[in-house]
Design a protein around this motif. Structure first.
Motif, PDB file in Angstrom:
ATOM      1  N   ALA A   5       0.824  -1.215   0.000  1.00 41.43           N
ATOM      2  CA  ALA A   5       0.000   0.000   0.000  1.00 41.43           C
ATOM      3  C   ALA A   5       0.859   1.267   0.000  1.00 41.43           C
ATOM      4  CB  ALA A   5      -0.934   0.019   1.209  1.00 41.43           C
ATOM      5  N   VAL A   6       2.176   1.119   0.164  1.00 42.10           N
ATOM      6  CA  VAL A   6       3.070   2.295   0.124  1.00 42.10           C
ATOM      7  C   VAL A   6       3.285   2.786  -1.308  1.00 42.10           C
ATOM      8  CG1 VAL A   6       4.317   1.675   2.232  1.00 42.10           C
ATOM      9  CG2 VAL A   6       5.174   0.887   0.009  1.00 42.10           C
ATOM     10  N   TYR A   7       2.766   2.039  -2.295  1.00 40.86           N
ATOM     11  CA  TYR A   7       2.965   2.422  -3.696  1.00 40.86           C
ATOM     12  C   TYR A   7       1.694   2.994  -4.303  1.00 40.86           C
ATOM     13  CZ  TYR A   7       6.994  -0.631  -3.069  1.00 40.86           C
ATOM     14  OH  TYR A   7       8.134  -1.224  -2.590  1.00 40.86           O
ATOM     15  N   PRO A   8       1.836   4.038  -5.112  1.00 43.91           N
ATOM     16  CA  PRO A   8       0.661   4.574  -5.794  1.00 43.91           C
ATOM     17  C   PRO A   8       0.258   3.677  -6.959  1.00 43.91           C
ATOM     18  CG  PRO A   8       2.636   5.738  -6.519  1.00 43.91           C
ATOM     19  CD  PRO A   8       3.072   4.787  -5.439  1.00 43.91           C
ATOM     20  N   SER A   9      -1.013   3.721  -7.314  1.00 46.90           N
ATOM     21  CA  SER A   9      -1.491   3.007  -8.505  1.00 46.90           C
ATOM     22  C   SER A   9      -1.248   3.918  -9.709  1.00 46.90           C
ATOM     23  CB  SER A   9      -2.974   2.659  -8.351  1.00 46.90           C
ATOM     24  OG  SER A   9      -3.147   1.727  -7.316  1.00 46.90           O
ATOM     25  N   ASN A  10      -0.037   3.793 -10.272  1.00 47.53           N
ATOM     26  CA  ASN A  10       0.384   4.710 -11.332  1.00 47.53           C
ATOM     27  C   ASN A  10       0.467   4.017 -12.696  1.00 47.53           C
ATOM     28  OD1 ASN A  10       2.589   3.103 -10.910  1.00 47.53           O
ATOM     29  ND2 ASN A  10       3.966   4.749 -10.258  1.00 47.53           N
ATOM     30  N   ASN A  11      -0.174   2.833 -12.795  1.00 50.48           N
ATOM     31  CA  ASN A  11      -0.215   2.068 -14.051  1.00 50.48           C
ATOM     32  C   ASN A  11       1.170   1.644 -14.526  1.00 50.48           C
ATOM     33  OD1 ASN A  11      -2.997   2.550 -13.973  1.00 50.48           O
ATOM     34  ND2 ASN A  11      -2.832   4.367 -15.268  1.00 50.48           N
ATOM     35  N   LYS A  12       2.058   1.350 -13.566  1.00 54.25           N
ATOM     36  CA  LYS A  12       3.431   0.954 -13.875  1.00 54.25           C
ATOM     37  C   LYS A  12       3.867  -0.178 -12.960  1.00 54.25           C
ATOM     38  CE  LYS A  12       4.941   5.657 -15.113  1.00 54.25           C
ATOM     39  NZ  LYS A  12       5.848   6.765 -14.707  1.00 54.25           N
ATOM     40  N   THR A  13       5.020  -0.759 -13.282  1.00 52.96           N
ATOM     41  CA  THR A  13       5.676  -1.681 -12.363  1.00 52.96           C
ATOM     42  C   THR A  13       6.387  -0.851 -11.300  1.00 52.96           C
ATOM     43  OG1 THR A  13       6.004  -3.350 -14.072  1.00 52.96           O
ATOM     44  CG2 THR A  13       7.429  -3.487 -12.142  1.00 52.96           C
ATOM     45  N   ASP A  70      10.134   3.155  -5.103  1.00 57.67           N
ATOM     46  CA  ASP A  70       8.992   3.940  -5.576  1.00 57.67           C
ATOM     47  C   ASP A  70       7.952   4.233  -4.504  1.00 57.67           C
ATOM     48  OD1 ASP A  70       9.947   4.051  -8.238  1.00 57.67           O
ATOM     49  OD2 ASP A  70       9.198   2.022  -8.597  1.00 57.67           O
ATOM     50  N   ALA A  71       8.240   3.867  -3.260  1.00 60.51           N
ATOM     51  CA  ALA A  71       7.279   4.132  -2.180  1.00 60.51           C
ATOM     52  C   ALA A  71       7.026   5.629  -2.068  1.00 60.51           C
ATOM     53  CB  ALA A  71       7.808   3.586  -0.861  1.00 60.51           C
ATOM     54  N   ASP A  72       5.792   5.971  -1.766  1.00 62.19           N
ATOM     55  CA  ASP A  72       5.360   7.369  -1.752  1.00 62.19           C
ATOM     56  C   ASP A  72       4.772   7.696  -0.381  1.00 62.19           C
ATOM     57  OD1 ASP A  72       4.004   9.828  -2.131  1.00 62.19           O
ATOM     58  OD2 ASP A  72       3.684   9.385  -4.254  1.00 62.19           O
ATOM     59  N   SER A  73       5.272   8.751   0.215  1.00 65.46           N
ATOM     60  CA  SER A  73       4.815   9.125   1.564  1.00 65.46           C
ATOM     61  C   SER A  73       3.363   9.586   1.578  1.00 65.46           C
ATOM     62  CB  SER A  73       5.707  10.223   2.146  1.00 65.46           C
ATOM     63  OG  SER A  73       5.691  11.359   1.305  1.00 65.46           O
ATOM     64  N   SER A  74       2.820   9.930   0.398  1.00 67.43           N
ATOM     65  CA  SER A  74       1.420  10.385   0.357  1.00 67.43           C
ATOM     66  C   SER A  74       0.441   9.220   0.372  1.00 67.43           C
ATOM     67  CB  SER A  74       1.176  11.241  -0.884  1.00 67.43           C
ATOM     68  OG  SER A  74       1.283  10.457  -2.061  1.00 67.43           O
ATOM     69  N   PRO A  91       0.030   7.125   7.248  1.00 67.26           N
ATOM     70  CA  PRO A  91       1.087   7.112   6.219  1.00 67.26           C
ATOM     71  C   PRO A  91       2.074   5.988   6.502  1.00 67.26           C
ATOM     72  CG  PRO A  91       1.485   8.884   7.799  1.00 67.26           C
ATOM     73  CD  PRO A  91       0.216   8.194   8.236  1.00 67.26           C
ATOM     74  N   LEU A  92       1.912   4.867   5.809  1.00 67.54           N
ATOM     75  CA  LEU A  92       2.660   3.655   6.144  1.00 67.54           C
ATOM     76  C   LEU A  92       4.164   3.822   5.953  1.00 67.54           C
ATOM     77  CD1 LEU A  92       2.164   0.865   7.233  1.00 67.54           C
ATOM     78  CD2 LEU A  92       1.877   0.029   4.902  1.00 67.54           C
ATOM     79  N   LEU A  93       4.580   4.589   4.940  1.00 64.80           N
ATOM     80  CA  LEU A  93       6.016   4.800   4.729  1.00 64.80           C
ATOM     81  C   LEU A  93       6.645   5.500   5.934  1.00 64.80           C
ATOM     82  CD1 LEU A  93       8.457   4.553   2.870  1.00 64.80           C
ATOM     83  CD2 LEU A  93       7.807   6.738   1.838  1.00 64.80           C
ATOM     84  N   LYS A  94       5.946   6.457   6.487  1.00 62.99           N
ATOM     85  CA  LYS A  94       6.447   7.153   7.683  1.00 62.99           C
ATOM     86  C   LYS A  94       6.585   6.181   8.851  1.00 62.99           C
ATOM     87  CE  LYS A  94       5.335  10.942  10.865  1.00 62.99           C
ATOM     88  NZ  LYS A  94       4.314  11.939  11.255  1.00 62.99           N
TER      89      LYS A  94
END
Length: 259
Positions: free
Chosen positions: A108-116, A121-125, A133-136
């Motif tokens: 869930a730390v990754y955005p659904s950006n239509n990519k591998t 690539d983890a995103d704090s948002s 915020p799981l990355l935090k």
């Protein structure tokens, strides 16, 4: 004999503890339910009744005295307490005596950006349920120089009592029929954790999803058919996705997924 304390002996923690005990490790395990203590003991796990409210309550000194601490704590806040989960983790840090920590996290730390997506690539948002915020939360441990923390980001969990045939059974006109799936079976969760411990991969972050070319539609249709229940139906509508890569885990450890 190395000692391992598993904080959270639920769906994953209990069978993991049983497996590690059978493999020769000295295993301690925590639960918040008194009636589960005999279950842990029967599995070869030394049981501890611990709560995080958000401070650690219970026989914490002996529990946290281990070579390795594995944190398997679902990210949840209490109503009206925005930082409850964060404060739970900070309390764990205060009590921790282990030099090595495994932090169970999520893709869930990754955005659904239509990519591998890869570990970098983890995103704090990206937030989990309760707006956490799981990355935090990961970084409370990974940025602590006093401990060597390895983070395992599991995909969708399935296995005993979590058959994927039931996840979407009977749902209609779902979008994203051709999206990739990011799943991992309980047996592989246990295998990945044991491999990391035995090979001493500390200070790392690993994605853990079984490599698969299945689409969302084919996976869930087959899963429902396996149980003999109504399969979901899918529309032609697209939906955002991510394909989580476990390439780093496979290359570094040589782990071979069983499912």
């Amino acid at each position: 004999m190395r000692s391992i304390s598993i904080l959270g002996c639920g769906w994953l923690g209990l069978p993991l503890g049983r497996h590690l005990a059978q493999a020769g490790y000295q295993v301690k395990g925590s639960t918040t339910h008194e009636d589960k203590l005999p279950l842990l003991e029967k599995a070869g796990i030394k049981p501890f009744l611990l709560s995080l409210n958000p401070e650690v309550e219970g026989e914490s000194a002996e529990f946290f005295d281990a070579d390795i601490l594995l944190i398997n704590l679902p990210p949840r806040n209490r109503n009206g307490e925005e930082h409850f989960h964060e404060n739970q983790l900070k309390s764990i840090l205060k009590n921790n005596r282990s030099k090595q920590v495994i932090f169970i996290s999520s893709t869930a730390v990754y955005p659904s950006n239509n990519k591998t997506v890869f570990e970098v690539d983890a995103d704090s948002s990206c937030v989990t349920r309760g707006g956490i915020p799981l990355l935090k939360m990961e970084q409370l441990f990974t940025k602590n120089s006093a401990i060597d923390t390895t983070v395992i980001r599991f995909g969708g969990l399935y296995g005993p009592d979590r058959h994927p045939g039931r996840f979407l059974a009977g749902k209609k006109n779902l979008a994203g029929a051709n999206n990739p799936i990011n799943m991992i079976h309980l047996e592989d969760c246990i295998g990945v954790v044991q491999t990391i411990i035995e090979q001493n991969h500390w200070g790392e972050i690993f994605n853990a999803c079984a490599p698969s070319e299945e689409t969302r539609q084919s996976f869930y249709e087959k899963a429902a058919e396996e149980l003999g229940i109504e399969a979901p139906t899918f529309s032609d509508e697209s939906a955002p996705f991510k394909k989580v890569s476990s390439e780093k885990l496979i290359k570094k450890t040589g782990y071979q997924f069983k499912h």
